[in-house]
Design a protein around this motif. Structure first.
Motif, mmCIF file in Angstrom:
data_model
loop_
_atom_site.group_PDB
_atom_site.id
_atom_site.type_symbol
_atom_site.label_atom_id
_atom_site.label_comp_id
_atom_site.label_asym_id
_atom_site.label_seq_id
_atom_site.Cartn_x
_atom_site.Cartn_y
_atom_site.Cartn_z
ATOM 1 N N VAL A 84 -0.893 -6.991 -4.144
ATOM 2 C CA VAL A 84 -0.200 -8.030 -3.388
ATOM 3 C C VAL A 84 -1.212 -8.810 -2.556
ATOM 4 C CG1 VAL A 84 1.492 -8.431 -1.550
ATOM 5 C CG2 VAL A 84 1.922 -6.684 -3.297
ATOM 6 N N GLU A 107 -2.728 -1.215 3.311
ATOM 7 C CA GLU A 107 -3.555 -1.207 2.092
ATOM 8 C C GLU A 107 -4.919 -0.570 2.296
ATOM 9 O OE1 GLU A 107 -4.193 -5.626 3.182
ATOM 10 O OE2 GLU A 107 -3.775 -3.811 4.328
ATOM 11 N N ASP A 158 2.072 -1.028 -4.653
ATOM 12 C CA ASP A 158 0.716 -0.478 -4.671
ATOM 13 C C ASP A 158 -0.046 -0.989 -5.887
ATOM 14 O OD1 ASP A 158 -0.760 2.009 -3.047
ATOM 15 O OD2 ASP A 158 -1.627 1.519 -5.011
ATOM 16 N N ALA A 159 -1.331 -1.261 -5.657
ATOM 17 C CA ALA A 159 -2.176 -1.797 -6.725
ATOM 18 C C ALA A 159 -2.421 -0.756 -7.822
ATOM 19 C CB ALA A 159 -3.496 -2.256 -6.118
ATOM 20 N N ARG A 160 -2.385 0.525 -7.436
ATOM 21 C CA ARG A 160 -2.726 1.578 -8.407
ATOM 22 C C ARG A 160 -1.476 2.083 -9.121
ATOM 23 N NH1 ARG A 160 -6.176 5.930 -5.144
ATOM 24 N NH2 ARG A 160 -4.481 5.739 -3.645
ATOM 25 N N GLY A 216 0.839 -1.200 0.000
ATOM 26 C CA GLY A 216 0.000 0.000 0.000
ATOM 27 C C GLY A 216 0.870 1.245 0.000
ATOM 28 N N GLY A 263 -11.137 14.421 13.074
ATOM 29 C CA GLY A 263 -9.963 14.476 12.200
ATOM 30 C C GLY A 263 -8.764 13.744 12.786
ATOM 31 N N ASN A 319 -5.081 3.101 7.766
ATOM 32 C CA ASN A 319 -6.470 2.648 7.730
ATOM 33 C C ASN A 319 -6.584 1.131 7.797
ATOM 34 O OD1 ASN A 319 -7.503 5.191 7.672
ATOM 35 N ND2 ASN A 319 -8.504 5.031 5.677
ATOM 36 N N PHE A 341 -5.419 10.115 10.199
ATOM 37 C CA PHE A 341 -4.032 10.144 9.736
ATOM 38 C C PHE A 341 -3.093 10.600 10.859
ATOM 39 C CE2 PHE A 341 -0.537 11.878 6.977
ATOM 40 C CZ PHE A 341 -0.095 10.632 6.574
ATOM 41 N N ASN A 342 -3.618 11.415 11.771
ATOM 42 C CA ASN A 342 -2.816 11.828 12.926
ATOM 43 C C ASN A 342 -2.394 10.608 13.743
ATOM 44 O OD1 ASN A 342 -2.942 14.822 12.789
ATOM 45 N ND2 ASN A 342 -5.129 14.457 12.901
ATOM 46 N N ALA A 346 -0.067 6.513 4.409
ATOM 47 C CA ALA A 346 0.522 5.775 5.533
ATOM 48 C C ALA A 346 1.717 4.943 5.065
ATOM 49 C CB ALA A 346 -0.534 4.887 6.190
ATOM 50 N N ALA A 389 -7.521 17.773 8.260
ATOM 51 C CA ALA A 389 -7.078 18.604 9.388
ATOM 52 C C ALA A 389 -6.018 17.802 10.119
ATOM 53 C CB ALA A 389 -8.245 18.892 10.314
ATOM 54 N N ARG A 403 -9.619 15.250 -1.008
ATOM 55 C CA ARG A 403 -10.096 15.473 0.358
ATOM 56 C C ARG A 403 -9.247 16.524 1.062
ATOM 57 N NH1 ARG A 403 -10.211 9.790 3.049
ATOM 58 N NH2 ARG A 403 -8.511 9.633 1.588
HETATM 59 C C1 LIG Z 1 -14.113 11.932 4.656
HETATM 60 C C2 LIG Z 1 -12.805 11.706 5.359
HETATM 61 C C3 LIG Z 1 -12.157 12.767 5.974
HETATM 62 C C4 LIG Z 1 -10.954 12.560 6.669
HETATM 63 N N1 LIG Z 1 -10.390 13.597 7.322
HETATM 64 C C5 LIG Z 1 -9.277 13.403 8.054
HETATM 65 C C6 LIG Z 1 -8.685 14.473 8.773
HETATM 66 O O1 LIG Z 1 -9.191 15.600 8.744
HETATM 67 N N2 LIG Z 1 -7.555 14.243 9.496
HETATM 68 C C7 LIG Z 1 -6.987 12.992 9.567
HETATM 69 O O2 LIG Z 1 -5.976 12.824 10.265
HETATM 70 N N3 LIG Z 1 -7.522 11.944 8.872
HETATM 71 C C8 LIG Z 1 -8.641 12.121 8.136
HETATM 72 N N4 LIG Z 1 -9.185 11.091 7.440
HETATM 73 C C9 LIG Z 1 -8.485 9.796 7.469
HETATM 74 C C10 LIG Z 1 -7.365 9.750 6.418
HETATM 75 O O3 LIG Z 1 -7.899 10.068 5.182
HETATM 76 C C11 LIG Z 1 -6.747 8.356 6.430
HETATM 77 O O4 LIG Z 1 -6.196 8.118 7.688
HETATM 78 C C12 LIG Z 1 -5.652 8.178 5.408
HETATM 79 O O5 LIG Z 1 -6.097 8.478 4.130
HETATM 80 C C13 LIG Z 1 -5.226 6.706 5.433
HETATM 81 O O6 LIG Z 1 -4.292 6.465 4.484
HETATM 82 P P1 LIG Z 1 -3.799 4.964 4.231
HETATM 83 O O7 LIG Z 1 -2.486 5.111 3.515
HETATM 84 O O8 LIG Z 1 -3.848 4.131 5.459
HETATM 85 O O9 LIG Z 1 -4.894 4.309 3.260
HETATM 86 P P2 LIG Z 1 -5.267 4.625 1.754
HETATM 87 O O10 LIG Z 1 -5.163 6.061 1.482
HETATM 88 O O11 LIG Z 1 -6.577 3.946 1.514
HETATM 89 O O12 LIG Z 1 -4.140 3.889 0.872
HETATM 90 C C14 LIG Z 1 -4.118 2.489 0.698
HETATM 91 C C15 LIG Z 1 -3.285 2.156 -0.539
HETATM 92 O O13 LIG Z 1 -3.136 0.737 -0.599
HETATM 93 C C16 LIG Z 1 -3.295 0.303 -1.948
HETATM 94 N N5 LIG Z 1 -3.716 -1.105 -1.914
HETATM 95 C C17 LIG Z 1 -4.880 -1.617 -1.449
HETATM 96 N N6 LIG Z 1 -4.870 -2.963 -1.529
HETATM 97 C C18 LIG Z 1 -3.663 -3.314 -2.045
HETATM 98 C C19 LIG Z 1 -3.046 -4.556 -2.356
HETATM 99 N N7 LIG Z 1 -3.655 -5.733 -2.128
HETATM 100 N N8 LIG Z 1 -1.787 -4.558 -2.892
HETATM 101 C C20 LIG Z 1 -1.128 -3.387 -3.093
HETATM 102 N N9 LIG Z 1 -1.693 -2.165 -2.825
HETATM 103 C C21 LIG Z 1 -2.922 -2.139 -2.285
HETATM 104 C C22 LIG Z 1 -4.313 1.263 -2.527
HETATM 105 O O14 LIG Z 1 -4.185 1.337 -3.931
HETATM 106 C C23 LIG Z 1 -3.945 2.579 -1.831
HETATM 107 O O15 LIG Z 1 -3.029 3.343 -2.594
HETATM 108 C C24 LIG Z 1 -10.380 11.263 6.730
HETATM 109 C C25 LIG Z 1 -11.010 10.204 6.077
HETATM 110 C C26 LIG Z 1 -12.231 10.418 5.419
HETATM 111 C C27 LIG Z 1 -12.902 9.246 4.762
#
Ligand SMILES: Cc1cc2nc3c(=O)[nH]c(=O)nc-3n(C[C@H](O)[C@H](O)[C@H](O)COP(=O)(O)OP(=O)(O)OC[C@H]3O[C@@H](n4cnc5c(N)ncnc54)[C@H](O)[C@@H]3O)c2cc1C
Length: 367
Positions: free
Chosen positions: A126, A141, A32-34, A9, A271, A261, A274-275, A13, A47, A44
């Motif tokens: 993956v 992911e 990453d899958a994308r 992923g 919010g 996530n 991500f913090n 994160a 905060a 988005r």
């Molecule tokens: C409406 C909304 C508002 C938000 N506002 C806030 C905020 O104000 N403050 C804050 O701290 N947080 C906020 N968040 C939370 C924040 O957006 C997330 O914590 C953050 O985006 C998480 O990122 P991530 O890298 O864990 O996941 P993602 O951004 O989902 O990234 C996961 C990645 O993994 C890849 N992937 C998935 N499966 C596979 C696989 N099998 N093999 C390879 N790659 C794979 C995907 O392609 C993707 O690129 C908000 C969330 C939402 C929904």
């Protein structure tokens, strides 16, 4: 590869973890899958807390990000008494938090990953077991289907957009609780200083209707939901996201760890998503960089120490977010009075206010 970490992923994160590990001298590869760069299109608005700014600064990805400072957070409930204000000045910090575009942050992280020479395999989905030759697999992911996760569906969606007001924002964020769910206004952008990012939480059925409404109808609804402290002038296009709580009880297993996530997906009410992810990432990289790991980033004792060390902050943040969502999303009169009393008490008791502000900025360990 026996001394490397595979990060599944390449979202915010995953990229932040790769950078934090790099700073500890631990090599990793991202899958990453994308297509690479997809995260840069995330429109988005996030905060982020002052504590998160400090972590991003250490990762070398803060200076290029354009962010609007939050100096004051005003918390209230619609149609009820009780409100409180948290201010940066009371807490002795330059800002309580910052508002920025998620795609712009992803672009900075991506550039720093490239600059550090970390390999990023894009368009590679993956599956379980595919990374067995690595010392550690870090699952980043996102909120994918996971049998080990506890899931709570709030039957809510967040409708996101930007809006301008007749008044300047003065770097104030508004958190307004309504029976339909929380409404957050985040000061955003530097143009005329009168733009907000809006996070309008409502039932799933309502969100579908709101997304289809014309600007004038939506503006009227927003004004009604917020009240009269600000006058809304214009509104941008709306998108909506489903909201829920989803978290794993265990975030480590033999040569595996879950972050971002993938470990916990929270309601965005405060919010915190991500913090919290960045505090996890900071501590994980430190634990794996400990000399006791003897160059093995999959060291079981280090992973267990990491999970134990993060338990308090993680559980407190999950409970805080879930509790806020459920406590404030109803109009049950005794609860509404209790909420009003709590907001009033918070306003009258600076130590309590400071406790809440510091908890939101630095997590559940900092006080
Ligand atoms: C409406 C909304 C508002 C938000 N506002 C806030 C905020 O104000 N403050 C804050 O701290 N947080 C906020 N968040 C939370 C924040 O957006 C997330 O914590 C953050 O985006 C998480 O990122 P991530 O890298 O864990 O996941 P993602 O951004 O989902 O990234 C996961 C990645 O993994 C890849 N992937 C998935 N499966 C596979 C696989 N099998 N093999 C390879 N790659 C794979 C995907 O392609 C993707 O690129 C908000 C969330 C939402 C929904």
């Amino acid at each position: 590869m026996a001394d490397m970490v595979a990060i599944v992923g390449g979202g915010p994160a995953g990229m932040a973890l790769a950078l934090a590990l790099h700073q500890q001298g631990i090599a990793s590869e991202i899958f990453d899958a994308r297509a690479r760069g997809a995260a840069k299109n995330d429109q988005r608005i996030l905060a982020l807390s002052y504590g998160t700014r400090q972590i991003l600064e250490r990762l070398g990805v803060w200076h290029g990000v354009s962010a609007t400072a939050i100096d004051t957070i005003h918390i209230s409930q619609r149609g009820r008494l009780g409100r409180t204000r948290l201010t940066a000045r009371d807490e002795g910090v330059p800002a309580l938090g910052y508002v920025l575009n998620a795609g712009a942050l992803a672009a900075e992280l991506d550039a720093a990953v490239a600059q550090a020479g970390i390999t990023y395999h894009d368009q590679q989905k993956v599956g379980t077991g595919a990374t067995a030759q690595y010392a550690l697999t870090a699952w980043a992911e996102g909120a994918v289907a996971d049998d080990a996760a506890t899931v709570r569906d709030y039957d809510q969606r967040a409708v996101l957009c930007t809006a301008t007001t007749r008044e300047p924002h003065h770097h104030t964020a508004w958190e307004r609780f309504t029976p339909d769910g929380p409404l957050a206004l985040l000061p955003y952008g530097k143009d005329k200083g009168n733009q907000y990012a809006v996070v309008f939480t409502c039932s799933t059925a309502d969100a579908i209707q709101l997304a289809a409404q014309g600007d004038a109808d939506f503006l009227a609804r927003l004004q009604n939901q917020f009240g009269t402290r600000l006058t809304f002038a214009t509104v941008g296009p709306r998108v909506s996201y489903p909201l829920g709580l989803r978290y794993r009880a265990q975030v480590v297993a033999a040569r595996q760890v879950w972050i971002g996530n993938a470990a916990q997906t929270l309601h965005p009410v405060a919010g915190q998503g991500f913090n919290l992810a960045l505090r996890d990432i900071r501590d994980l990289a430190q634990a794996l960089g400990d000399p006791a790991c003897a160059g093995d980033p999959g060291n079981a004792a280090a992973l267990a120490n990491y999970a134990a060390g993060r338990r308090l902050d993680r559980h407190a943040t999950i409970r805080f977010t879930d509790g806020l969502t459920r406590l404030f999303s109803n109009d049950f009169p005794p609860l509404a009075h209790a909420r009003g009393a709590a907001l009033l008490a918070l306003d009258l008791l600076p130590p309590l206010r400071s406790f809440v502000a510091r908890r939101m900025m630095f997590g559940a360990r900092a006080w």
